[in-house]
Design a protein around this motif. Structure first.
Motif, PDB file in Angstrom:
ATOM      1  N   ASN A  59      34.531  56.840  39.602  1.00  0.00           N
ATOM      2  CA  ASN A  59      35.346  55.592  39.026  1.00  0.00           C
ATOM      3  C   ASN A  59      36.876  55.467  39.515  1.00  0.00           C
ATOM      4  OD1 ASN A  59      35.090  53.605  37.315  1.00  0.00           O
ATOM      5  ND2 ASN A  59      36.194  54.570  35.646  1.00  0.00           N
ATOM      6  N   CYS A  60      37.115  55.821  40.726  1.00  0.00           N
ATOM      7  CA  CYS A  60      38.190  56.162  41.379  1.00  0.00           C
ATOM      8  C   CYS A  60      38.888  54.704  41.331  1.00  0.00           C
ATOM      9  CB  CYS A  60      38.424  56.769  42.569  1.00  0.00           C
ATOM     10  SG  CYS A  60      39.687  56.655  43.526  1.00  0.00           S
ATOM     11  N   PHE A  61      38.001  53.611  42.016  1.00  0.00           N
ATOM     12  CA  PHE A  61      38.499  52.465  42.340  1.00  0.00           C
ATOM     13  C   PHE A  61      38.943  51.579  41.035  1.00  0.00           C
ATOM     14  CE2 PHE A  61      37.387  51.103  47.085  1.00  0.00           C
ATOM     15  CZ  PHE A  61      38.031  52.272  47.465  1.00  0.00           C
ATOM     16  N   ALA A  62      38.110  51.583  39.980  1.00  0.00           N
ATOM     17  CA  ALA A  62      38.241  50.929  38.858  1.00  0.00           C
ATOM     18  C   ALA A  62      39.180  51.611  37.808  1.00  0.00           C
ATOM     19  CB  ALA A  62      36.984  50.617  38.154  1.00  0.00           C
ATOM     20  N   THR A  63      39.409  52.806  37.572  1.00  0.00           N
ATOM     21  CA  THR A  63      40.066  53.607  36.772  1.00  0.00           C
ATOM     22  C   THR A  63      39.689  53.286  35.466  1.00  0.00           C
ATOM     23  OG1 THR A  63      41.779  51.742  36.071  1.00  0.00           O
ATOM     24  CG2 THR A  63      42.353  53.117  38.174  1.00  0.00           C
ATOM     25  N   PRO A  64      39.885  54.057  34.408  1.00  0.00           N
ATOM     26  CA  PRO A  64      39.208  54.054  33.258  1.00  0.00           C
ATOM     27  C   PRO A  64      39.858  52.804  32.414  1.00  0.00           C
ATOM     28  CG  PRO A  64      40.797  55.877  33.196  1.00  0.00           C
ATOM     29  CD  PRO A  64      40.553  55.614  34.664  1.00  0.00           C
ATOM     30  N   TYR A  65      40.862  52.315  32.900  1.00  0.00           N
ATOM     31  CA  TYR A  65      41.500  50.815  32.485  1.00  0.00           C
ATOM     32  C   TYR A  65      40.535  49.872  32.457  1.00  0.00           C
ATOM     33  CZ  TYR A  65      44.447  47.171  30.900  1.00  0.00           C
ATOM     34  OH  TYR A  65      44.944  46.051  30.440  1.00  0.00           O
ATOM     35  N   LEU A  66      39.907  49.768  33.559  1.00  0.00           N
ATOM     36  CA  LEU A  66      39.088  48.653  34.345  1.00  0.00           C
ATOM     37  C   LEU A  66      37.635  48.860  33.638  1.00  0.00           C
ATOM     38  CD1 LEU A  66      40.596  47.488  37.628  1.00  0.00           C
ATOM     39  CD2 LEU A  66      40.948  46.772  35.242  1.00  0.00           C
ATOM     40  N   GLN A  67      37.122  49.953  33.734  1.00  0.00           N
ATOM     41  CA  GLN A  67      35.752  50.434  33.603  1.00  0.00           C
ATOM     42  C   GLN A  67      35.516  51.861  33.089  1.00  0.00           C
ATOM     43  OE1 GLN A  67      32.794  49.316  36.892  1.00  0.00           O
ATOM     44  NE2 GLN A  67      33.274  51.352  37.396  1.00  0.00           N
TER      45      GLN A  67
ATOM     46  N   ILE B  13      49.793  48.669  32.694  1.00  0.00           N
ATOM     47  CA  ILE B  13      50.461  47.550  33.286  1.00  0.00           C
ATOM     48  C   ILE B  13      50.427  47.304  34.768  1.00  0.00           C
ATOM     49  CG2 ILE B  13      51.874  47.294  31.124  1.00  0.00           C
ATOM     50  CD1 ILE B  13      54.207  48.795  32.638  1.00  0.00           C
ATOM     51  N   ARG B  14      50.459  48.577  35.248  1.00  0.00           N
ATOM     52  CA  ARG B  14      50.256  48.648  36.884  1.00  0.00           C
ATOM     53  C   ARG B  14      49.101  47.982  37.330  1.00  0.00           C
ATOM     54  NH1 ARG B  14      49.533  53.172  38.806  1.00  0.00           N
ATOM     55  NH2 ARG B  14      49.563  54.549  36.881  1.00  0.00           N
ATOM     56  N   VAL B  15      47.898  48.376  36.607  1.00  0.00           N
ATOM     57  CA  VAL B  15      46.696  48.149  37.276  1.00  0.00           C
ATOM     58  C   VAL B  15      46.372  46.506  36.927  1.00  0.00           C
ATOM     59  CG1 VAL B  15      44.343  48.107  36.848  1.00  0.00           C
ATOM     60  CG2 VAL B  15      45.514  50.209  37.043  1.00  0.00           C
ATOM     61  N   GLU B  16      47.003  45.960  35.710  1.00  0.00           N
ATOM     62  CA  GLU B  16      47.111  44.477  35.612  1.00  0.00           C
ATOM     63  C   GLU B  16      47.667  43.805  36.363  1.00  0.00           C
ATOM     64  OE1 GLU B  16      45.960  42.585  32.796  1.00  0.00           O
ATOM     65  OE2 GLU B  16      45.496  43.801  31.076  1.00  0.00           O
ATOM     66  N   LYS B  17      48.929  44.226  37.034  1.00  0.00           N
ATOM     67  CA  LYS B  17      49.588  43.596  38.047  1.00  0.00           C
ATOM     68  C   LYS B  17      48.831  43.775  39.488  1.00  0.00           C
ATOM     69  CE  LYS B  17      52.949  41.068  39.820  1.00  0.00           C
ATOM     70  NZ  LYS B  17      52.990  39.768  39.472  1.00  0.00           N
ATOM     71  N   HIS B  18      48.272  44.908  39.927  1.00  0.00           N
ATOM     72  CA  HIS B  18      47.572  45.308  41.165  1.00  0.00           C
ATOM     73  C   HIS B  18      46.560  44.023  41.151  1.00  0.00           C
ATOM     74  CE1 HIS B  18      49.152  48.802  42.940  1.00  0.00           C
ATOM     75  NE2 HIS B  18      48.981  49.349  41.688  1.00  0.00           N
ATOM     76  N   CYS B  19      45.790  44.132  40.006  1.00  0.00           N
ATOM     77  CA  CYS B  19      44.589  42.979  40.007  1.00  0.00           C
ATOM     78  C   CYS B  19      44.880  41.750  40.163  1.00  0.00           C
ATOM     79  CB  CYS B  19      43.886  43.184  38.843  1.00  0.00           C
ATOM     80  SG  CYS B  19      43.115  44.831  38.596  1.00  0.00           S
ATOM     81  N   GLU B  20      46.056  41.332  39.416  1.00  0.00           N
ATOM     82  CA  GLU B  20      46.513  39.967  39.602  1.00  0.00           C
ATOM     83  C   GLU B  20      47.259  39.630  41.004  1.00  0.00           C
ATOM     84  OE1 GLU B  20      50.729  37.636  38.631  1.00  0.00           O
ATOM     85  OE2 GLU B  20      49.833  38.865  36.968  1.00  0.00           O
ATOM     86  N   ASN B  21      47.626  40.408  41.694  1.00  0.00           N
ATOM     87  CA  ASN B  21      47.983  40.279  43.327  1.00  0.00           C
ATOM     88  C   ASN B  21      46.747  40.196  44.142  1.00  0.00           C
ATOM     89  OD1 ASN B  21      50.647  40.239  42.435  1.00  0.00           O
ATOM     90  ND2 ASN B  21      51.270  42.163  43.424  1.00  0.00           N
ATOM     91  N   ALA B  22      45.816  41.072  43.803  1.00  0.00           N
ATOM     92  CA  ALA B  22      44.689  41.219  44.578  1.00  0.00           C
ATOM     93  C   ALA B  22      43.879  39.901  44.373  1.00  0.00           C
ATOM     94  CB  ALA B  22      43.592  42.661  44.148  1.00  0.00           C
ATOM     95  N   GLN B  23      43.797  39.427  43.432  1.00  0.00           N
ATOM     96  CA  GLN B  23      42.918  38.371  43.198  1.00  0.00           C
ATOM     97  C   GLN B  23      43.412  37.189  43.993  1.00  0.00           C
ATOM     98  OE1 GLN B  23      40.059  37.737  41.143  1.00  0.00           O
ATOM     99  NE2 GLN B  23      39.974  35.808  41.800  1.00  0.00           N
ATOM    100  N   LYS B  24      44.843  36.979  44.029  1.00  0.00           N
ATOM    101  CA  LYS B  24      45.602  35.956  44.793  1.00  0.00           C
ATOM    102  C   LYS B  24      45.433  36.132  46.410  1.00  0.00           C
ATOM    103  CE  LYS B  24      48.885  34.825  41.374  1.00  0.00           C
ATOM    104  NZ  LYS B  24      50.444  34.718  40.847  1.00  0.00           N
ATOM    105  N   VAL B  25      45.307  37.480  46.865  1.00  0.00           N
ATOM    106  CA  VAL B  25      45.132  37.819  48.193  1.00  0.00           C
ATOM    107  C   VAL B  25      43.739  37.556  48.531  1.00  0.00           C
ATOM    108  CG1 VAL B  25      45.276  39.808  49.602  1.00  0.00           C
ATOM    109  CG2 VAL B  25      46.824  39.664  48.269  1.00  0.00           C
TER     110      VAL B  25
ATOM    111  N   LYS C  87      36.835  44.926  33.532  1.00  0.00           N
ATOM    112  CA  LYS C  87      37.754  44.100  32.763  1.00  0.00           C
ATOM    113  C   LYS C  87      38.637  43.346  33.737  1.00  0.00           C
ATOM    114  CE  LYS C  87      40.349  45.940  29.617  1.00  0.00           C
ATOM    115  NZ  LYS C  87      41.554  46.928  28.725  1.00  0.00           N
ATOM    116  N   LEU C  88      38.766  43.606  34.993  1.00  0.00           N
ATOM    117  CA  LEU C  88      39.316  42.922  36.138  1.00  0.00           C
ATOM    118  C   LEU C  88      38.855  43.355  37.303  1.00  0.00           C
ATOM    119  CD1 LEU C  88      43.230  42.691  35.025  1.00  0.00           C
ATOM    120  CD2 LEU C  88      41.553  40.726  34.794  1.00  0.00           C
ATOM    121  N   GLY C  89      39.179  42.782  38.483  1.00  0.00           N
ATOM    122  CA  GLY C  89      38.512  43.102  39.739  1.00  0.00           C
ATOM    123  C   GLY C  89      38.957  44.479  40.722  1.00  0.00           C
ATOM    124  N   GLY C  90      40.093  44.870  40.061  1.00  0.00           N
ATOM    125  CA  GLY C  90      40.443  46.170  40.879  1.00  0.00           C
ATOM    126  C   GLY C  90      41.598  45.720  41.815  1.00  0.00           C
ATOM    127  N   ASN C  91      42.208  46.753  42.860  1.00  0.00           N
ATOM    128  CA  ASN C  91      42.991  46.477  43.656  1.00  0.00           C
ATOM    129  C   ASN C  91      42.649  46.375  45.037  1.00  0.00           C
ATOM    130  OD1 ASN C  91      43.080  49.304  44.003  1.00  0.00           O
ATOM    131  ND2 ASN C  91      45.417  48.814  44.906  1.00  0.00           N
TER     132      ASN C  91
END
Length: 386
Positions: free
Chosen positions: A180-188, A255-267, A299-303
């Motif tokens: 579950n490394c890419f998702a972390t327990p926060y996302l999955q 909070i880190r993963v939320e921002k990672h995902c927000e940036n990754a979505q835009k990228v 929860k979100l798409g990951g980084n």
């Protein structure tokens, strides 16, 4: 404790000492003392829970492990020096000569090497299935013991349906292990979908700042007990210092993963528009073939964003050579954006056919999107692609 993720990440702590410290101190000790002979006997007989030796357990390691156990909804866990130590020890503890592993073929390069070079020495066989296969039950044998997968996969960002895999594992009485490394327990949380064990390389997003190595396996208590005894006798223990760092890192994971995902979505959305990019893979892009599955279990798409640079292997290398701000590194999940070209680096030991089988094409680039201003990340990627 509460059921709220962020609160547990911050408030699960080792018992305070007589100094009444607010932040957990470092326990840099190799061993622990006993009050008398009976205390020592009972501790070694496991009649009481007590730290004996830091290869077995340590207050810092225990705190980190307890947090991951709670975050993943597991019963127990054990932490390791690295992510690969966690993967190897998990399999080595549970498998016997003659056993069979059924694994998705899209796995980390070192995991693939374990399955194909080292485990066959001990008469442990692995059969691979493709990430997009729907009928994997045809590969199950009488001696199949473990079903293993990563989701999202590394580096092609394929998404497997955890619920379906959990049902298959239960039907055939298999041990279901998920990286579950890419998702972390926060996302999955794969345990919600039937996973028996969940493995992490804590070196990645869990640390999040490229500082220390670590790994952890959590899941059913009886399976973790076997893994613990294997690790206790073979020694791949996490250091107290690394555990202390990683436990602090978990306090900001959400909070880190939320921002990672927000940036990754835009990228990812930017890359879809670039004329020199032929394909973009990101779980929360509607163009992803498993978008609906990703939305169901994440929860979100990951980084991590994977994309294909037009022009093959040389175009991929040229892209890296033109990067200015983003880092060229073997790590991922860092505050700093990292780009790698798997065909010439992390998966270079695979043959062309093996790479193509798992979706690692010649021009594939893996981008671990960091926490810089997203416009700066996009600007760097754009100038390198141009």
């Amino acid at each position: 404790m509460t059921e709220n993720f962020e609160t547990n990440a911050i408030r699960i702590q080792s018992e305070r000492s007589h100094f009444d410290e607010h932040s957990t101190p470092l326990y840099l000790t190799s061993s622990f003392v006993f009050q008398d002979a009976e205390d020592m006997r009972a501790s070694f007989a496991e009649e009481k829970q007590k730290n004996l030796y830091s290869r077995f357990s340590n207050p810092n390691v225990n705190e980190f492990t307890e947090k991951i156990v709670k975050m993943e909804g597991a019963e127990a866990g054990y932490s390791f020096a690295t992510g690969m130590a966690a993967i190897y020890s998990t399999f080595a503890a549970l498998l016997n000569s003659g056993d069979h592993i059924l694994s998705c073929q899209s796995v980390f390069g070192s995991t693939h090497t374990l399955f194909t070079k080292y485990f066959p020495k001990w008469n442990i066989e692995t059969t691979y299935f493709k990430a997009d296969e729907t009928d994997i039950e045809k590969y199950i044998k009488p001696n199949t013991k473990i079903l293993y997968l990563e989701t999202p996969t590394n580096p092609a960002i394929e998404v497997l349906d955890l619920e379906v895999m959990g049902e298959i594992s239960k039907k055939h009485n298999l041990i279901f292990v998920v990286d579950n490394c890419f998702a972390t327990p926060y996302l999955q949380q794969p345990i919600k979908y039937g996973a028996d064990l969940v493995v992490h390389s804590a070196t990645k997003l869990i640390d999040g700042q490229g500082r220390v190595l670590g790994g952890v396996t959590v899941g059913k208590a009886d399976l973790i007990h076997e893994i613990y005894f294997f690790a206790r006798n073979t020694g791949p223990a996490m250091s107290p210092f690394n555990a202390w760092i990683l436990s602090k890192s978990l306090e900001t994971l959400a909070i880190r993963v939320e921002k990672h995902c927000e940036n990754a979505q835009k990228v990812a959305e930017f890359l879809e528009t670039h004329p020199n990019v032929s394909l973009v893979k990101y779980p929360f892009l509607k163009s992803h073939p498993n978008y609906e599955i990703a939305k169901k279990q994440m929860k979100l798409g990951g980084n991590i964003v994977a994309f294909e640079v037009k022009g093959g292997i040389e175009a991929g290398r040229n892209f890296l050579n033109n990067i200015k701000m983003c880092s060229l590194s073997a790590n991922l999940g860092d505050t700093r954006t990292i780009v790698t070209h798997p065909a010439s680096t992390t998966h270079s030991k695979l043959s062309d056919d093996e790479r193509n089988e798992v979706g690692i094409t010649a021009g594939l680039v893996r981008c671990s999107v960091g926490l810089e201003n997203v416009e700066d990340i996009i600007c760097d990627l754009k100038q390198a692609l141009d």
